[in-house]
Scaffold this active site. Structure first.
Site, PDB file in Angstrom:
ATOM      1  CG  ASP A 100      -2.641  12.011 -10.920  1.00  0.00           C
ATOM      2  OD1 ASP A 100      -2.781  12.946 -10.525  1.00  0.00           O
ATOM      3  OD2 ASP A 100      -2.524  10.945 -11.223  1.00  0.00           O
ATOM      4  CD  GLU A 166      -0.351  11.747  -5.366  1.00  0.00           C
ATOM      5  OE1 GLU A 166      -0.335  11.022  -4.674  1.00  0.00           O
ATOM      6  OE2 GLU A 166      -1.444  11.139  -5.990  1.00  0.00           O
ATOM      7  CB  THR A 330      -8.449 -29.811  -0.746  1.00  0.00           C
ATOM      8  OG1 THR A 330      -8.698 -30.991  -2.267  1.00  0.00           O
ATOM      9  CG2 THR A 330      -9.777 -30.383  -0.251  1.00  0.00           C
ATOM     10  NE  ARG A 343       3.031   2.381   6.231  1.00  0.00           N
ATOM     11  CZ  ARG A 343       2.929   2.466   4.875  1.00  0.00           C
ATOM     12  NH1 ARG A 343       2.732   3.423   4.098  1.00  0.00           N
ATOM     13  NH2 ARG A 343       1.723   2.343   4.306  1.00  0.00           N
ATOM     14  CG  HIS A 445      -7.075   7.881  -2.274  1.00  0.00           C
ATOM     15  ND1 HIS A 445      -6.121   6.495  -2.294  1.00  0.00           N
ATOM     16  CD2 HIS A 445      -6.506   8.786  -3.000  1.00  0.00           C
ATOM     17  CE1 HIS A 445      -5.296   7.774  -2.254  1.00  0.00           C
ATOM     18  NE2 HIS A 445      -5.653   8.627  -3.347  1.00  0.00           N
TER      19      HIS A 445
END
Lengths: 477, 477
Positions: A100, A166, A330, A343, A445
């Site tokens: 994919d 994926e 506001t 990470r 990507h």
């Protein structure tokens, strides 16, 4: 004893137009897994792969994964699994890839039609999925075909696992891998995944580590509903005020995480490891180019690579529930949710990280003396992964790189995560190698994704050569 | 000399069903100014008003305002201006209201059809626009009709200005008011606006002050595009990290603004002013009810009212450019824009506030030692307004309240802004009075908006009585 590869290599060269045609056919199928309307194209891409594999004599199965969670009207695309060769005297290598792709449209700014493979005069083959991950997946098929046409014995048994989700969280795949670990994948001696990229554009690498990721939400709430800042400003304790103070307390501009105890969980840097970074083919200009700016934390390559691979980092991603549009509103939001993630690296255990994060945020919130309510939760966690680069799986790949590219590969880690890596390692108990085909400029990507013709053709040679060296490696590890 | 009001009051009571019918007709027209498709209904509502006014003998004009800025295919609804009476011996009062309403739909959670006036057994008249602002606008028409039917001479010349875009920023109105100040509105002696609410539910008030608002953006940018936190976390200075620290430095949980010099701009609290707050009909329970929580800054009524009316406040509204959806996204946003605003009070000049804000943010950002870029800009500013409550306009209204409701009204200010107030004051140079008809529980802008029958009918008496007392007040101010 060095394997005889000349016949195979020549065959790859003479089949190169045919291999590019195969990639062209694959790119032409817009198998976008995130787009419901493209689901039939994802399925069609799986069928294309299965048919090509059958024609090469592999035993192929398309295995259903059931309904898509949360979208029960949609069938998940099947996992295509295949076996090529069943010789008990040979090693068995399990390879993974995905068929994919990310969404793409001309309107996003592509210079060419994203689903038409377009080759420019520099040999750059533009097209969605060219490098991520159709090129590498077809690389395995091409390696089989070149062996057949060159009359060279295929050196290993090859198990293949190609998924179609994926780019949408690999829905259903973990369960499948775990279920098949002792069945279809039972005789795998090692795993090879070609779904990442060189660190730069000139030098190949082998990847032996990935960071993990623990993703948190901090929710602060107070009033029963959103308020008008004119009417209530100055009279109510505002959740957004508290949230800004909490989020500001997590990390400083230079990336130093402020949560006590977290740094102590990190594996100490040995002199041996430290000495590795200087030789990696990477420059600060590489970083600046990919950042699109010079706003780096560290001034030198060594510390930059360590910060990316072997130290934790903390990023604040955004705020849910507050005003996020252009213009001016506001509002005093009644409930705001800050999102941040850490990470993680060896030897940070997720549970220890959670405990320190929750404790710190609790303390920081108490300091504010607020009447609002603060709740911190873990949204999801993926563990870091580090393999042994001294395993024969890596040694074989290293020799193959040297043979094909004439240079010893860099041994690298990555800052991001490829969760399936850890799944394969844990399910099979075998060494996993990440063996990239494309380079750092491939723009997976992004718009104008490409794979260089040279990386594709030499990459096919590399995958085949890797399997030959695998067959020759002594049975040590 | 007290005016003779009994005949007028009796007439209002006997016409009350007729006045409620008039409101029912008005509520039935869904004059939603924010909804393009409802523009014909807004225009129809203006025509309805103009026709009613004509029938009462007023000289009416529907004045076009041209195209809607940014939506040039749309004509702005006309301003309906009217004059009733032209006697040089009488005072002339200019009144303002608006005939458009907020959006409303059953699907938002209304208990009744929002555009069908529905009266329950407690006399609550539910319907969009009932209290904001069709009830008050019709109040002036009803007052004229009751005088006519009672045979009571109308005590003043009445100038009316009813707009159809108040709920969408009063597009075009300021220019119109400024252009007509020395023309149609030239002989106005004072201005009265009925478009706000009592502080509570029991005691009427006259409003003599509003806070201003200065709205700022802080933009922090670094990388050329959004980054993946796996790949870049720990190596790049993140704009979101810097922005959280800047926004966290502006105000604390208890609403104390951290910008040096700002507090010194605020007019000192005199003993006389301080003594006023204790008598205002307001309780902490009123605040808790409207907050929907007990997360107040101050524990007592006096400090709460002062914080709302006479001290500045700072609210952080949100962040543009970061991840703001539900779920988890591991993005490092390349450019983020924090939004905050300061409610301003006497004697804060906008330019001084800007200067202190810019200086402080500049200093805070410098402290971070960041390579990112920080830019703070003023998005828009509206000035605070305070009128003299000792002017005959207020004295007359106060006497009218006492006559109709049997109680002296609270003199109040408001935390929010009604920009047209200041426009009328500056354009005409005359005293402006805010004379509310509805109460704090009317839910203007919310679901189940209502106007109590008692507030409507006694409100009609009040508007008429106010005009009689205006006619009697000595020519002092």
């Amino acid at each position: 004893m060095a394997p005889q590869l000349d016949g195979y290599f020549k065959q790859v060269d003479s089949l190169s137009d045919h291999f590019i045609e195969r990639l062209r056919k694959a790119v032409a199928i817009p198998s976008i897994s995130a787009d419901e309307e493209r689901r039939p194209d994802v399925v069609r891409m799986g069928e294309f792969l299965a048919a090509e594999l059958s024609a090469l004599g592999a035993g192929v199965q398309q295995r259903p994964l059931g309904k898509q969670p949360g979208k029960e009207h949609l069938e998940l695309p099947p996992v295509v699994i295949a076996r090529y060769g069943n010789d008990r005297k040979k090693r068995t290598i399990l390879v993974y890839g995905h068929y994919d792709v990310q969404p793409a449209g001309k309107e996003d700014g592509w210079a060419t039609e994203p689903f038409e493979l377009t080759i420019d005069d520099k040999g750059r083959m533009f097209g969605r999925g060219s490098t991520d991950d159709k090129g590498p997946v077809l690389g395995w098929l091409n390696a089989i075909e070149a062996h057949q046409k060159a009359g060279v014995d295929f050196p290993v048994n090859l198990l293949m696992c190609f998924e179609g989700m994926e780019e949408y969280g690999s829905e259903g795949l973990d369960d499948f891998i775990n279920a098949e670990a002792k069945k279809f994948f039972a005789d795998a001696d090692a795993v090879c995944i070609s779904d990442n990229y060189w660190l730069g554009t000139e030098k190949p690498c082998l990847t032996y580590g990935l960071r993990g990721c623990s993703y948190y939400s901090v929710e602060i709430s107070g009033p029963g509903q959103d308020l008008h800042s004119g009417v209530f400003g100055g009279t109510a304790q505002e959740p957004m005020t508290d949230l800004m103070r909490i989020l500001a307390s997590l990390v400083d501009t230079d990336g130093k995480i402020q949560i006590p105890g977290l740094a102590e969980l990190v594996a100490p840097l040995t002199e041996e490891e430290k000495s590795l970074y200087g030789n990696i083919a990477f420059t600060m200009d590489n970083l600046y180019e990919s950042l699109g700016s010079q706003t780096s934390i560290h001034p030198d390559k060594e510390r930059t690579l360590m910060a990316r691979w072997r130290y934790p980092s903390l990023s604040v991603h955004g705020v849910e529930g507050a005003f996020s549009q252009p213009g001016a509103k506001t509002v005093i939001p009644a409930k705001v949710i800050g999102k941040f993630s850490i990470r993680t690296v060896p030897n940070m255990e997720s549970e220890d990280v959670d405990r320190l994060v929750f404790k710190y945020i609790d303390e920081q919130f108490k300091k504010l003396g607020s009447k609002n309510t603060c709740k911190c939760t873990l949204q999801n966690a993926g563990k870091w992964w580090v393999a042994s680069p001294k395993h024969w799986n890596f040694t074989a790949a290293s020799k193959a790189v040297e043979k094909v590219w004439g240079v010893k590969p860099d041994l690298t880690r990555e800052g991001g995560s490829i969760p399936v890596t850890l799944t394969f390692e844990q399910a099979t108990g075998k060494n996993v190698l990440l063996l990239p085909m494309g380079s750092s400029t491939d723009a997976a990507h992004s718009i104008n994704e490409k794979l260089d013709k040279k990386n594709y053709i030499e990459g096919i040679k590399l995958l085949g050569a890797y399997l030959h060296y695998v067959a020759e490696e002594p049975m040590v590890n």
